[in-house]
Write a protein that holds these residues in place. Structure first.
Motif, PDB file in Angstrom:
ATOM      1  N   GLY A 261      -3.189   4.725   4.658  1.00 28.03           N
ATOM      2  CA  GLY A 261      -3.893   4.629   3.386  1.00 28.03           C
ATOM      3  C   GLY A 261      -4.133   3.184   3.010  1.00 28.03           C
ATOM      4  O   GLY A 261      -3.478   2.265   3.511  1.00 28.03           O
ATOM      5  N   ARG A 262      -5.076   2.988   2.122  1.00 28.12           N
ATOM      6  CA  ARG A 262      -5.380   1.655   1.647  1.00 28.12           C
ATOM      7  C   ARG A 262      -4.335   1.201   0.631  1.00 28.12           C
ATOM      8  O   ARG A 262      -3.933   1.974  -0.245  1.00 28.12           O
ATOM      9  CB  ARG A 262      -6.754   1.628   0.979  1.00 28.12           C
ATOM     10  CG  ARG A 262      -7.910   1.954   1.905  1.00 28.12           C
ATOM     11  CD  ARG A 262      -8.098   0.918   2.984  1.00 28.12           C
ATOM     12  NE  ARG A 262      -8.315  -0.421   2.452  1.00 28.12           N
ATOM     13  CZ  ARG A 262      -8.380  -1.520   3.200  1.00 28.12           C
ATOM     14  NH1 ARG A 262      -8.202  -1.441   4.518  1.00 28.12           N
ATOM     15  NH2 ARG A 262      -8.588  -2.692   2.643  1.00 28.12           N
ATOM     16  N   LEU A 263      -3.890  -0.018   0.759  1.00 26.52           N
ATOM     17  CA  LEU A 263      -2.959  -0.612  -0.206  1.00 26.52           C
ATOM     18  C   LEU A 263      -3.602  -1.886  -0.720  1.00 26.52           C
ATOM     19  O   LEU A 263      -3.343  -2.987  -0.234  1.00 26.52           O
ATOM     20  CB  LEU A 263      -1.606  -0.893   0.443  1.00 26.52           C
ATOM     21  CG  LEU A 263      -0.505  -1.414  -0.492  1.00 26.52           C
ATOM     22  CD1 LEU A 263      -0.220  -0.402  -1.605  1.00 26.52           C
ATOM     23  CD2 LEU A 263       0.772  -1.713   0.281  1.00 26.52           C
ATOM     24  N   ALA A 264      -4.502  -1.702  -1.694  1.00 22.00           N
ATOM     25  CA  ALA A 264      -5.239  -2.839  -2.229  1.00 22.00           C
ATOM     26  C   ALA A 264      -4.310  -3.714  -3.055  1.00 22.00           C
ATOM     27  O   ALA A 264      -3.491  -3.219  -3.824  1.00 22.00           O
ATOM     28  CB  ALA A 264      -6.402  -2.356  -3.083  1.00 22.00           C
ATOM     29  N   SER A 265      -4.430  -5.013  -2.869  1.00 19.92           N
ATOM     30  CA  SER A 265      -3.589  -5.944  -3.617  1.00 19.92           C
ATOM     31  C   SER A 265      -4.261  -7.301  -3.687  1.00 19.92           C
ATOM     32  O   SER A 265      -4.806  -7.789  -2.704  1.00 19.92           O
ATOM     33  CB  SER A 265      -2.221  -6.082  -2.943  1.00 19.92           C
ATOM     34  OG  SER A 265      -1.474  -7.100  -3.545  1.00 19.92           O
ATOM     35  N   ASP A 266      -4.241  -7.884  -4.895  1.00 23.15           N
ATOM     36  CA  ASP A 266      -4.754  -9.247  -5.039  1.00 23.15           C
ATOM     37  C   ASP A 266      -3.617 -10.240  -5.199  1.00 23.15           C
ATOM     38  O   ASP A 266      -3.808 -11.355  -5.675  1.00 23.15           O
ATOM     39  CB  ASP A 266      -5.707  -9.336  -6.235  1.00 23.15           C
ATOM     40  CG  ASP A 266      -5.024  -8.995  -7.558  1.00 23.15           C
ATOM     41  OD1 ASP A 266      -3.849  -8.590  -7.534  1.00 23.15           O
ATOM     42  OD2 ASP A 266      -5.681  -9.136  -8.614  1.00 23.15           O
ATOM     43  N   LEU A 267      -2.421  -9.828  -4.775  1.00 23.77           N
ATOM     44  CA  LEU A 267      -1.255 -10.698  -4.869  1.00 23.77           C
ATOM     45  C   LEU A 267      -1.351 -11.852  -3.873  1.00 23.77           C
ATOM     46  O   LEU A 267      -1.892 -11.698  -2.771  1.00 23.77           O
ATOM     47  CB  LEU A 267       0.015  -9.894  -4.609  1.00 23.77           C
ATOM     48  CG  LEU A 267       0.355  -8.805  -5.637  1.00 23.77           C
ATOM     49  CD1 LEU A 267       1.487  -7.935  -5.124  1.00 23.77           C
ATOM     50  CD2 LEU A 267       0.735  -9.441  -6.968  1.00 23.77           C
ATOM     51  N   SER A 268      -0.794 -12.983  -4.242  1.00 23.85           N
ATOM     52  CA  SER A 268      -0.696 -14.143  -3.341  1.00 23.85           C
ATOM     53  C   SER A 268       0.736 -14.664  -3.382  1.00 23.85           C
ATOM     54  O   SER A 268       1.007 -15.757  -3.910  1.00 23.85           O
ATOM     55  CB  SER A 268      -1.685 -15.232  -3.760  1.00 23.85           C
ATOM     56  OG  SER A 268      -3.015 -14.772  -3.678  1.00 23.85           O
ATOM     57  N   PRO A 269       1.675 -13.893  -2.837  1.00 23.13           N
ATOM     58  CA  PRO A 269       3.085 -14.280  -2.903  1.00 23.13           C
ATOM     59  C   PRO A 269       3.375 -15.427  -1.944  1.00 23.13           C
ATOM     60  O   PRO A 269       2.563 -15.734  -1.052  1.00 23.13           O
ATOM     61  CB  PRO A 269       3.809 -13.011  -2.457  1.00 23.13           C
ATOM     62  CG  PRO A 269       2.841 -12.361  -1.522  1.00 23.13           C
ATOM     63  CD  PRO A 269       1.481 -12.637  -2.096  1.00 23.13           C
ATOM     64  N   PRO A 270       4.522 -16.058  -2.079  1.00 26.46           N
ATOM     65  CA  PRO A 270       4.872 -17.139  -1.145  1.00 26.46           C
ATOM     66  C   PRO A 270       5.083 -16.590   0.267  1.00 26.46           C
ATOM     67  O   PRO A 270       5.786 -15.601   0.456  1.00 26.46           O
ATOM     68  CB  PRO A 270       6.175 -17.690  -1.732  1.00 26.46           C
ATOM     69  CG  PRO A 270       6.717 -16.594  -2.592  1.00 26.46           C
ATOM     70  CD  PRO A 270       5.546 -15.860  -3.124  1.00 26.46           C
ATOM     71  N   ALA A 271       4.441 -17.229   1.238  1.00 23.54           N
ATOM     72  CA  ALA A 271       4.616 -16.830   2.639  1.00 23.54           C
ATOM     73  C   ALA A 271       6.067 -17.080   3.065  1.00 23.54           C
ATOM     74  O   ALA A 271       6.725 -17.993   2.535  1.00 23.54           O
ATOM     75  CB  ALA A 271       3.656 -17.621   3.520  1.00 23.54           C
TER      76      ALA A 271
END
Length: 205
Positions: free
Chosen positions: A32-42
């Protein structure tokens, strides 16, 4: 360094991710699609972060694998946005976030639950490079007939791990597999179907 933001709309984004994840576990092997606009620390991926923000809180201890634990900003991000305690030992975790799935610790290192309390086992969340609808066949509750799922990278002994995990039911681990933009669930009730052995080649007379 500024703390990376969480969900833009914390309530609705968390609810959407939660529904996606519950559907993934209720319908094993389906991507399934897990849309996210998060930009967490790599190296915490947006998908790992979305799972953590949707499923963990102050009552769900989280374990981080070596690449994640090596970056203090990862633990700070999770503590701030979820309140989840970060634990040092896999056996103490309700959720384990794994950025290097090929080096995933043995399943026995994590809480397996008990026959009376199977819900005390851990859920492993893996950040993979690829999920696709081919590869190994799975069957079990929530799967109509059989479904195929391929994931990479994984430890070399992954098929044996899955077989032992299913055999321990109702104990065992639930798995959430993520890749860029997508997610699939493999609860302990799912069984990998062994590949058919090749037919013997007749010897020449």
């Amino acid at each position: 360094m500024a703390l990376a933001r969480g969900f833009a709309d914390p309530v609705h984004d968390a609810q959407g991710a939660f529904r996606t994840l519950m559907d993934a576990l209720a319908r094993p092997g389906r991507i399934g699609r897990l849309a996210s606009d998060l930009s967490p620390p790599a190296p915490l991926t947006p998908e790992l972060a979305a799972v953590a923000l949707a499923l963990t809180d102050a009552d769900t201890p989280v374990w981080l694998d070596a690449p994640l634990a090596a970056i203090p900003a990862v633990a700070a991000f999770l503590r701030f946005h979820t309140g989840a305690p970060i634990v040092a030992e896999p056996a103490d975790a309700a959720f384990a976030l794994i950025a290097d799935p090929a080096a995933c610790p043995p399943f026995a290192a994590f809480a397996q639950g008990s026959p009376d309390y199977p819900d005390t086992s851990a859920t492993l969340v893996l950040a993979l490079d690829r999920l696709s609808e081919d590869g190994a066949a799975f069957e079990g509750p929530g799967i109509r007939g059989r479904i195929r799922l391929a994931a990479a990278p994984l430890p070399a002994d992954w098929p044996a791990r899955l077989a032992a995990n299913h055999a321990a039911f109702p104990r065992g681990l639930d798995l959430v597999l993520t890749a860029p933009g997508v997610v699939a669930g493999l609860p302990r009730s799912s069984r990998a179907v062994p590949s058919a052995a090749p037919s013997p080649v007749p010897s020449e007379a």
